[in-house]
Design a protein around this motif. Structure first.
Motif, mmCIF file in Angstrom:
data_model
loop_
_atom_site.group_PDB
_atom_site.id
_atom_site.type_symbol
_atom_site.label_atom_id
_atom_site.label_comp_id
_atom_site.label_asym_id
_atom_site.label_seq_id
_atom_site.Cartn_x
_atom_site.Cartn_y
_atom_site.Cartn_z
ATOM 1 N N HIS A 98 0.735 -1.214 0.122
ATOM 2 C CA HIS A 98 -0.010 0.031 -0.058
ATOM 3 C C HIS A 98 0.845 1.277 -0.035
ATOM 4 C CE1 HIS A 98 -3.282 -2.786 1.178
ATOM 5 N NE2 HIS A 98 -3.928 -1.955 -0.041
ATOM 6 N N ILE A 99 2.067 1.314 0.828
ATOM 7 C CA ILE A 99 2.755 2.450 0.470
ATOM 8 C C ILE A 99 3.302 2.629 -0.855
ATOM 9 C CG2 ILE A 99 5.202 3.483 1.319
ATOM 10 C CD1 ILE A 99 2.933 3.902 3.387
ATOM 11 N N GLY A 100 3.769 1.563 -1.326
ATOM 12 C CA GLY A 100 4.331 1.619 -3.016
ATOM 13 C C GLY A 100 3.129 1.977 -3.956
ATOM 14 N N ALA A 101 1.841 1.381 -3.741
ATOM 15 C CA ALA A 101 0.709 1.956 -4.402
ATOM 16 C C ALA A 101 0.364 3.153 -3.972
ATOM 17 C CB ALA A 101 -0.519 1.274 -4.120
ATOM 18 N N GLY A 102 0.243 3.892 -3.010
ATOM 19 C CA GLY A 102 0.338 5.333 -2.683
ATOM 20 C C GLY A 102 1.159 6.099 -3.605
ATOM 21 N N ILE A 103 2.432 5.840 -3.528
ATOM 22 C CA ILE A 103 3.470 6.528 -3.892
ATOM 23 C C ILE A 103 3.151 6.700 -5.666
ATOM 24 C CG2 ILE A 103 5.835 6.781 -4.568
ATOM 25 C CD1 ILE A 103 6.239 5.866 -1.650
ATOM 26 N N ARG A 104 2.847 5.343 -5.969
ATOM 27 C CA ARG A 104 2.645 5.411 -7.769
ATOM 28 C C ARG A 104 1.332 6.210 -8.000
ATOM 29 N NH1 ARG A 104 3.873 0.071 -6.421
ATOM 30 N NH2 ARG A 104 1.604 -0.475 -6.345
ATOM 31 N N ALA A 105 0.388 6.163 -7.124
ATOM 32 C CA ALA A 105 -0.613 6.942 -7.654
ATOM 33 C C ALA A 105 -0.431 8.381 -7.405
ATOM 34 C CB ALA A 105 -2.036 6.566 -6.332
ATOM 35 N N LEU A 106 0.173 8.914 -6.526
ATOM 36 C CA LEU A 106 0.634 10.200 -6.239
ATOM 37 C C LEU A 106 1.597 10.701 -7.472
ATOM 38 C CD1 LEU A 106 1.217 10.470 -2.491
ATOM 39 C CD2 LEU A 106 -0.813 11.546 -3.762
ATOM 40 N N HIS A 107 2.454 9.826 -7.868
ATOM 41 C CA HIS A 107 3.287 10.087 -9.102
ATOM 42 C C HIS A 107 2.517 10.172 -10.098
ATOM 43 C CE1 HIS A 107 6.131 8.640 -12.265
ATOM 44 N NE2 HIS A 107 6.918 9.182 -11.764
ATOM 45 N N ALA A 108 1.661 9.160 -10.526
ATOM 46 C CA ALA A 108 0.619 9.474 -11.835
ATOM 47 C C ALA A 108 0.106 10.742 -11.759
ATOM 48 C CB ALA A 108 -0.234 8.240 -11.661
ATOM 49 N N ARG A 109 -0.681 11.132 -10.491
ATOM 50 C CA ARG A 109 -1.264 12.484 -10.635
ATOM 51 C C ARG A 109 -0.396 13.782 -10.669
ATOM 52 N NH1 ARG A 109 -3.554 16.322 -10.624
ATOM 53 N NH2 ARG A 109 -5.668 17.084 -9.580
ATOM 54 N N PHE A 110 0.605 13.460 -9.976
ATOM 55 C CA PHE A 110 1.408 14.717 -9.873
ATOM 56 C C PHE A 110 2.914 14.862 -10.304
ATOM 57 C CE2 PHE A 110 -1.813 14.687 -6.149
ATOM 58 C CZ PHE A 110 -2.237 15.686 -6.365
ATOM 59 N N ALA A 111 3.516 13.920 -10.704
ATOM 60 C CA ALA A 111 4.963 14.226 -11.239
ATOM 61 C C ALA A 111 5.150 14.437 -12.400
ATOM 62 C CB ALA A 111 5.474 12.724 -10.801
ATOM 63 N N SER A 112 6.060 15.228 -12.903
ATOM 64 C CA SER A 112 6.487 15.540 -14.463
ATOM 65 C C SER A 112 7.948 15.716 -14.199
ATOM 66 C CB SER A 112 5.595 16.939 -14.692
ATOM 67 O OG SER A 112 6.051 17.759 -13.910
ATOM 68 N N ALA A 113 8.623 16.182 -15.483
ATOM 69 C CA ALA A 113 9.706 16.448 -15.610
ATOM 70 C C ALA A 113 10.214 17.526 -14.658
ATOM 71 C CB ALA A 113 10.164 16.550 -16.928
ATOM 72 N N GLU A 114 9.415 18.711 -14.992
ATOM 73 C CA GLU A 114 9.489 19.957 -14.482
ATOM 74 C C GLU A 114 9.202 19.919 -12.617
ATOM 75 O OE1 GLU A 114 7.175 19.612 -16.705
ATOM 76 O OE2 GLU A 114 8.646 20.007 -18.436
ATOM 77 N N HIS A 115 8.617 19.018 -12.509
ATOM 78 C CA HIS A 115 8.022 19.029 -10.900
ATOM 79 C C HIS A 115 8.137 17.690 -10.645
ATOM 80 C CE1 HIS A 115 7.073 23.004 -11.166
ATOM 81 N NE2 HIS A 115 6.228 22.705 -12.189
ATOM 82 N N PRO A 116 9.175 16.879 -10.406
ATOM 83 C CA PRO A 116 9.092 15.560 -9.692
ATOM 84 C C PRO A 116 8.635 15.531 -8.445
ATOM 85 C CG PRO A 116 11.482 16.454 -9.688
ATOM 86 C CD PRO A 116 10.637 17.396 -10.501
ATOM 87 N N ILE A 117 8.286 14.387 -7.898
ATOM 88 C CA ILE A 117 7.693 14.157 -6.520
ATOM 89 C C ILE A 117 8.949 13.748 -5.910
ATOM 90 C CG2 ILE A 117 5.369 13.993 -7.193
ATOM 91 C CD1 ILE A 117 5.695 11.156 -6.118
ATOM 92 N N ARG A 118 9.145 14.056 -4.458
ATOM 93 C CA ARG A 118 10.162 13.629 -3.615
ATOM 94 C C ARG A 118 9.637 12.884 -2.420
ATOM 95 N NH1 ARG A 118 12.705 17.921 -0.885
ATOM 96 N NH2 ARG A 118 10.846 19.236 -1.382
ATOM 97 N N VAL A 119 10.416 11.607 -2.084
ATOM 98 C CA VAL A 119 9.656 10.657 -1.055
ATOM 99 C C VAL A 119 10.991 10.551 0.065
ATOM 100 C CG1 VAL A 119 8.966 8.550 -0.636
ATOM 101 C CG2 VAL A 119 8.530 9.692 -2.847
ATOM 102 N N ALA A 120 10.611 10.817 1.078
ATOM 103 C CA ALA A 120 11.391 10.377 2.473
ATOM 104 C C ALA A 120 11.701 9.061 2.669
ATOM 105 C CB ALA A 120 10.773 11.312 3.531
ATOM 106 N N ARG A 121 12.485 8.688 3.407
ATOM 107 C CA ARG A 121 12.562 7.191 4.036
ATOM 108 C C ARG A 121 11.165 6.679 4.325
ATOM 109 N NH1 ARG A 121 17.617 6.230 7.845
ATOM 110 N NH2 ARG A 121 16.838 8.348 8.688
ATOM 111 N N VAL A 122 11.146 5.438 4.547
ATOM 112 C CA VAL A 122 9.840 4.819 4.933
ATOM 113 C C VAL A 122 10.409 4.441 6.523
ATOM 114 C CG1 VAL A 122 8.322 3.015 5.058
ATOM 115 C CG2 VAL A 122 9.091 3.998 2.939
ATOM 116 N N PHE A 123 9.362 4.654 7.410
ATOM 117 C CA PHE A 123 9.575 4.334 8.810
ATOM 118 C C PHE A 123 8.581 3.398 9.491
ATOM 119 C CE2 PHE A 123 11.549 8.417 7.862
ATOM 120 C CZ PHE A 123 13.017 8.501 8.808
ATOM 121 N N GLU A 124 9.001 2.524 10.205
ATOM 122 C CA GLU A 124 7.883 1.712 11.078
ATOM 123 C C GLU A 124 7.680 2.271 12.331
ATOM 124 O OE1 GLU A 124 7.468 -3.067 11.464
ATOM 125 O OE2 GLU A 124 9.352 -2.445 12.165
#
Length: 173
Positions: free
Chosen positions: A17-43
Motif C-alpha cells: 500500500h505504501i508503494g501503491a500510494g506513491i505510484r498513485a501520487l506519482h501518476a497524478r502529480f509528477a512531471s519532468a519539471e516537478h518531480p515528487i520527492r519521497v522521504a525514507r519509510v519508517f516503521e
C-alpha cells in the motif's frame, strides 16, 4: 505552483500500500519539471489503538490545485486502495494520505493546516526533517531540522530499507 507535503501510512499489507500510494501520487502529480520527492519509510507503533505497526513516509509534490482539491484527490486514492471514508480515525489502514502542509498556508478550512500531528508524531516530523530540513514551520517559526532536533517524545520509530519502484520523476533517498 506550491509545495505540498503529504503523509502516507499503512498497517495492512504495508509494503504494497505504501508503494501503491506513491505510484498513485506519482501518476497524478509528477512531471519532468516537478518531480515528487519521497522521504525514507519508517516503521512505528499504532497510535490511539492496538494494532499492527505502521509504515509511514512523507511525500513532497508541486501542485497548482487548491487545498480542497488536493484533499479530495488524496481521499480518492485512499478509497481506490481499500480505505473506506467511514473508517474510524484510530483504526487499521490500508492506505492513509494526509495533507500535512501546503506551502506556508495556515488555515482552519477546508482542513487545519499545518496539521497538528506534524509536531506531535515522530513518524511525521522525522521524515519531514529529512525531506525539507530548511523549510520553516509556518506557525512555530523553526525549521523542520530544528523541530526534529528538539523533539522529545518516546515514540518507537525505525527507519527501513524500503525498495521504491523505479519511476521517472521520482526522487527517493
Amino acid at each position: 505552483m506550491q509545495t505540498a507535503y503529504l503523509g502516507l501510512g499503512s498497517n495492512r499489507r504495508r509494503t504494497h500500500h505504501i508503494g501503491a500510494g506513491i505510484r498513485a501520487l506519482h501518476a497524478r502529480f509528477a512531471s519532468a519539471e516537478h518531480p515528487i520527492r519521497v522521504a525514507r519509510v519508517f516503521e512505528s507503533a499504532a497510535i490511539g489503538f492496538d494494532g499492527h505497526d505502521f509504515y509511514n513516509t512523507v511525500v513532497a509534490i508541486e501542485t497548482d490545485v487548491s487545498v480542497a482539491d488536493l484533499v479530495a484527490a488524496c481521499k480518492t486514492i485512499e478509497r481506490e486502495h481499500g480505505h473506506p471514508s467511514s473508517a474510524p480515525k484510530y483504526s487499521p489502514r490500508t492506505l492513509d494520505i494526509d495533507v500535512l502542509l501546503y506551502a506556508d498556508l495556515v488555515c482552519e478550512q477546508p482542513i487545519v493546516l499545518p496539521r497538528t500531528e506534524v509536531l506531535e508524531n515522530a513518524f511525521v516530523l522525522w521524515p519531514l526533517a529529512e525531506l525539507a530540513p530548511t523549510f520553516v514551520h509556518p506557525v512555530q517559526g523553526q525549521t523542520f531540522a530544528q523541530l526534529w532536533q528538539n523533539y522529545r517524545c518516546e515514540q518507537r520509530l525505525k527507519p527501513l530499507e524500503f525498495v521504491f519502484e523505479a519511476l521517472p520523476y521520482l526522487q527517493t533517498p
